[in-house]
Design an enzyme around this catalytic site. Sequence first.
Site, PDB file in Angstrom:
ATOM      1  N   LYS A  85      -6.571  -8.352  -8.178  1.00 11.39           N
ATOM      2  CA  LYS A  85      -7.708  -9.105  -8.728  1.00 11.39           C
ATOM      3  C   LYS A  85      -8.355  -8.342  -9.876  1.00 11.39           C
ATOM      4  O   LYS A  85      -8.235  -7.128  -9.971  1.00 11.39           O
ATOM      5  CB  LYS A  85      -8.745  -9.357  -7.623  1.00 11.39           C
ATOM      6  CG  LYS A  85      -8.201 -10.165  -6.474  1.00 11.39           C
ATOM      7  CD  LYS A  85      -7.902 -11.583  -6.920  1.00 11.39           C
ATOM      8  CE  LYS A  85      -7.571 -12.516  -5.800  1.00 11.39           C
ATOM      9  NZ  LYS A  85      -6.227 -12.688  -5.407  1.00 11.39           N
ATOM     10  N   HIS A 110       0.602   0.734 -13.437  1.00  8.09           N
ATOM     11  CA  HIS A 110       1.364  -0.445 -13.842  1.00  8.09           C
ATOM     12  C   HIS A 110       2.843  -0.074 -13.832  1.00  8.09           C
ATOM     13  O   HIS A 110       3.223   0.968 -14.379  1.00  8.09           O
ATOM     14  CB  HIS A 110       0.928  -0.898 -15.243  1.00  8.09           C
ATOM     15  CG  HIS A 110       1.591  -2.168 -15.666  1.00  8.09           C
ATOM     16  ND1 HIS A 110       1.189  -3.401 -15.214  1.00  8.09           N
ATOM     17  CD2 HIS A 110       2.666  -2.394 -16.468  1.00  8.09           C
ATOM     18  CE1 HIS A 110       1.970  -4.338 -15.722  1.00  8.09           C
ATOM     19  NE2 HIS A 110       2.871  -3.750 -16.490  1.00  8.09           N
ATOM     20  N   ASP A 148      -4.597  -4.506 -18.337  1.00  8.37           N
ATOM     21  CA  ASP A 148      -3.536  -3.561 -18.724  1.00  8.37           C
ATOM     22  C   ASP A 148      -3.695  -2.955 -20.114  1.00  8.37           C
ATOM     23  O   ASP A 148      -2.703  -2.562 -20.730  1.00  8.37           O
ATOM     24  CB  ASP A 148      -2.151  -4.245 -18.631  1.00  8.37           C
ATOM     25  CG  ASP A 148      -1.801  -4.622 -17.206  1.00  8.37           C
ATOM     26  OD1 ASP A 148      -2.279  -3.950 -16.282  1.00  8.37           O
ATOM     27  OD2 ASP A 148      -1.044  -5.591 -17.021  1.00  8.37           O
ATOM     28  N   GLY A 178       0.777  -1.243   0.000  1.00  8.98           N
ATOM     29  CA  GLY A 178       0.000   0.000   0.000  1.00  8.98           C
ATOM     30  C   GLY A 178       0.801   1.283   0.000  1.00  8.98           C
ATOM     31  O   GLY A 178       0.309   2.305   0.465  1.00  8.98           O
ATOM     32  N   SER A 179       2.019   1.259  -0.563  1.00 11.42           N
ATOM     33  CA  SER A 179       2.786   2.512  -0.552  1.00 11.42           C
ATOM     34  C   SER A 179       2.157   3.555  -1.480  1.00 11.42           C
ATOM     35  O   SER A 179       2.172   4.755  -1.174  1.00 11.42           O
ATOM     36  CB  SER A 179       4.258   2.272  -0.898  1.00 11.42           C
ATOM     37  OG  SER A 179       4.415   1.932  -2.245  1.00 11.42           O
TER      38      SER A 179
HETATM   39  C1  GRF Z   1       3.252  -1.190  -7.506  1.00  7.89           C
HETATM   40  O1  GRF Z   1       4.476  -1.475  -8.123  1.00  7.89           O
HETATM   41  C2  GRF Z   1       2.173  -1.026  -8.545  1.00  7.89           C
HETATM   42  O2  GRF Z   1       2.620  -0.467  -9.732  1.00  7.89           O
HETATM   43  C3  GRF Z   1       1.735  -2.424  -8.797  1.00  7.89           C
HETATM   44  O3  GRF Z   1       1.808  -3.063  -7.551  1.00  7.89           O
HETATM   45  C4  GRF Z   1       2.754  -2.401  -6.726  1.00  7.89           C
HETATM   46  C5  GRF Z   1       2.037  -2.002  -5.487  1.00  7.89           C
HETATM   47  O4  GRF Z   1       2.873  -1.429  -4.534  1.00  7.89           O
HETATM   48  N1  GRF Z   1       0.451  -2.444  -9.454  1.00  7.89           N
HETATM   49  P1  GRF Z   1       2.251  -0.739  -3.264  1.00  7.89           P
HETATM   50  O5  GRF Z   1       1.315  -1.759  -2.608  1.00  7.89           O
HETATM   51  O6  GRF Z   1       1.499   0.477  -3.706  1.00  7.89           O
HETATM   52  O7  GRF Z   1       3.396  -0.401  -2.366  1.00  7.89           O
END
Ligand code: GRF
Length: 212
Positions: free
Chosen positions: A91, A109, A150, A12-13
Amino acid sequence: MVNIAVFASGRGSNFQTIYHKTVDGYLPAKIAALISDNGSAGAIEFAREQRIPVFVAPPGDFPSPEVFGGELLRILKLQAVEFIVLAGYLKKIPANVVDAFPNRILNIHPALLPSFGGKGMFGMRVHQAVFDAGVKISGVTVHLVNNEYDAGPVVLQRAVDIRDCHSPEEIARKVLAQEHRAFPEALKLLLENEYRVEGRRVIIRKIKHDPH
Ligand code: GRF
């Protein structure tokens, strides 16, 4: 203020970055729900700390994608959600949810689409494929969501020079730093301006904002 829901499956960053950008006023939005398929996602803990309403809905608990989508739609209506942000959500979004939010679901992505995307291409698999291909530039794609993995219309891309990266992990780190810049930027662009989709192109008409 636009009520948004963030969907996240993991750490969740990106969710945290977007949250901070709503709090500091950069984004004209309020996070009305954090929705996850995974009860132990790091994103949930953060949401609870910030008192953001959390909803856990694993698709496997529902008999079909339609019924799962119905449950998501119930939550989204309950929280008066107008726009959805997918921040590391693994999902597939059911078709009835995509149809109810036309061009109002945004995904990130961690590569330059249409390369290194599609079904099964998520997380470290993307960075491994980029590394194996030996390309010198990767990047970030923020795109609207349609019913294909995508393949939705691109809102914003940011290239990342990866010539100095010696592993997929190094690529991931470098790309993630740019995700945290590109995602709020793309979201702001859509929330503050008028846009339409023509074919696979997103056409944005900038609106001048009166600061008062
Ligand atoms: C990110 O690299 C995003 O592009 C991908 O999954 C990862 C999620 O990272 N879809 P975070 O959970 O937001 O840290």
